[in-house]
Design an enzyme around this catalytic site. Structure first.
Site, PDB file in Angstrom:
ATOM      1  CG  ASN A   8      41.520  33.117  40.818  1.00 33.74           C
ATOM      2  OD1 ASN A   8      40.812  32.983  41.815  1.00 33.74           O
ATOM      3  ND2 ASN A   8      41.254  33.997  39.877  1.00 33.74           N
ATOM      4  CE  LYS A  10      36.518  35.275  44.453  1.00 33.64           C
ATOM      5  NZ  LYS A  10      36.179  36.685  44.272  1.00 33.64           N
ATOM      6  CB  CYS A  11      40.361  29.664  38.389  1.00 33.91           C
ATOM      7  SG  CYS A  11      40.737  28.828  36.850  1.00 33.91           S
ATOM      8  CB  SER A  12      36.634  25.197  37.800  1.00 29.53           C
ATOM      9  OG  SER A  12      36.704  25.484  36.423  1.00 29.53           O
TER      10      SER A  12
END
Length: 113
Positions: A8, A10-12
């Site tokens: 994903n 958007k996930c750090s």
């Protein structure tokens, strides 16, 4: 070494895992699981191969977790919700020739690199 990351962007943590793979000289297959959702069989295999439970693999910080009252559901129903709502799946799962890990924390990747 072949590797796949269920990513994903958007996930750090997912971004850090992808970076760690690339820093190790591995260009993994990147599966954006929100665009290409898991099948039930695929998710079950990833969870089992990573040595975690369904409840370990569900993302508890998602608003849907509370909305759907996931904490009260048996594992079979949690898995159903995860397949229907892939945002509920903790990330990232990483698969290499040496095994599968839910890369939280990212350092767990060291076991399969």
């Amino acid at each position: 070494m072949d590797a796949t990351i269920y990513h994903n962007p958007k996930c750090s943590t997912s971004r850090k895992a992808l970076e760690k793979l690339r820093d190790a000289g591995i260009e993994p297959t990147v599966v954006k699981y929100l665009d290409q959702p898991y099948t039930r069989e695929q998710l079950t295999t990833l969870i089992n191969d990573a040595g975690v439970t369904v409840h370990d693999a569900v993302r508890k910080r998602e608003s849907l977790y509370k909305e759907l009252d996931i904490a009260s559901l048996p594992e079979d129903q949690v898995l159903t919700q995860m397949v229907q709502h892939p945002i509920l799946v903790e990330r990232p799962f990483v698969v290499t020739d040496k095994g599968t890990r839910l890369a939280r924390p990212v350092d767990t990747l060291d076991e399969i690199l």
